[in-house]
Design a protein around this motif. Structure first.
Motif, PDB file in Angstrom:
ATOM      1  N   MET A 254       0.843  -1.168   0.000  1.00 51.91           N
ATOM      2  CA  MET A 254       0.000   0.000   0.000  1.00 51.91           C
ATOM      3  C   MET A 254       0.897   1.242   0.000  1.00 51.91           C
ATOM      4  O   MET A 254       1.867   1.324   0.737  1.00 51.91           O
ATOM      5  CB  MET A 254      -0.897  -0.007   1.242  1.00 51.91           C
ATOM      6  N   LYS A 255       0.531   2.202  -0.831  1.00 45.13           N
ATOM      7  CA  LYS A 255       1.281   3.454  -0.883  1.00 45.13           C
ATOM      8  C   LYS A 255       0.687   4.438   0.123  1.00 45.13           C
ATOM      9  O   LYS A 255      -0.517   4.665   0.139  1.00 45.13           O
ATOM     10  CB  LYS A 255       1.239   4.043  -2.286  1.00 45.13           C
ATOM     11  N   ILE A 256       1.550   4.998   0.944  1.00 47.04           N
ATOM     12  CA  ILE A 256       1.132   5.968   1.955  1.00 47.04           C
ATOM     13  C   ILE A 256       1.819   7.296   1.643  1.00 47.04           C
ATOM     14  O   ILE A 256       3.041   7.397   1.734  1.00 47.04           O
ATOM     15  CB  ILE A 256       1.519   5.489   3.366  1.00 47.04           C
ATOM     16  N   THR A 257       1.042   8.293   1.251  1.00 46.85           N
ATOM     17  CA  THR A 257       1.604   9.618   1.011  1.00 46.85           C
ATOM     18  C   THR A 257       1.853  10.258   2.366  1.00 46.85           C
ATOM     19  O   THR A 257       0.934  10.441   3.155  1.00 46.85           O
ATOM     20  CB  THR A 257       0.662  10.479   0.164  1.00 46.85           C
ATOM     21  N   GLU A 258       3.115  10.585   2.649  1.00 48.53           N
ATOM     22  CA  GLU A 258       3.487  11.072   3.971  1.00 48.53           C
ATOM     23  C   GLU A 258       3.494  12.592   4.098  1.00 48.53           C
ATOM     24  O   GLU A 258       3.007  13.134   5.071  1.00 48.53           O
ATOM     25  CB  GLU A 258       4.873  10.542   4.354  1.00 48.53           C
TER      26      GLU A 258
END
Length: 171
Positions: free
Chosen positions: A1-5
């Motif tokens: 899963m991509k998590i935009t930080e």
């Protein structure tokens, strides 16, 4: 899963190519125009949004000094401003970081210039305020939102929610 930080960095440009300088941006909030619906068959009230119609879209650019760009953006004309953003993203499956690209384009009319305060060794608090009538957000090359108030366009993730309204009005 991509998590935009977070936003790693961004820049602002006038008319697509003129760098505007160092500033903090307060982007507009999209809040639907709405009407309270109540009556027979409804258990109470419903605050019903008018799809694709929004209240005033205010935007502010905060400068550190009385910047020449702040003065230029006070010119009483529609300004095309682009914000180019590099966001840090974490892929939780493999623990790798990447950079996502976002471009937010607005067309905005100035409605205020605050020159700020003068005090030794401090920022002035200079700011421009605008009314935005067009905004487009592109993430990694894909248009995810476009709102054009003057041409009755409201596109979210590829769906134009005002297409039927334009057709009904013969536009």
């Amino acid at each position: 899963m991509k998590i935009t930080e977070k936003t790693k960095s961004y820049s602002a440009y006038l008319n697509g190519s003129t760098y505007l300088g160092t500033a903090a941006i307060e982007l507009p909030n999209l809040e639907s125009l709405s009407e309270v619906i109540k009556g027979a068959g409804i258990a109470g009230e419903i605050n019903s949004p008018t799809i694709g119609h929004f209240g005033s879209l205010g935007m502010t650019i905060n400068w550190r000094t009385v910047d020449p760009s702040a003065i230029r953006l006070a010119e009483p004309q529609l300004h095309a401003i682009d914000f180019r953003i590099a966001s840090q993203t974490l892929d939780s499956a493999n623990g790798q970081y990447s950079t996502d690209s976002t471009k937010i384009s607005v067309r905005a009319m100035p409605n205020g210039l605050t020159l700020g305060n003068l005090e030794t060794a401090t920022q002035t608090g200079t700011s421009n305020t605008f009314e935005v009538n067009y905004i487009k957000i592109v993430i990694n090359g894909k248009v995810v939102l476009e709102l054009d108030k003057l041409n009755s366009i409201y596109i979210v993730n590829g769906t134009d929610y005002l297409a039927a309204e334009r057709a009904a009005l013969g536009k």
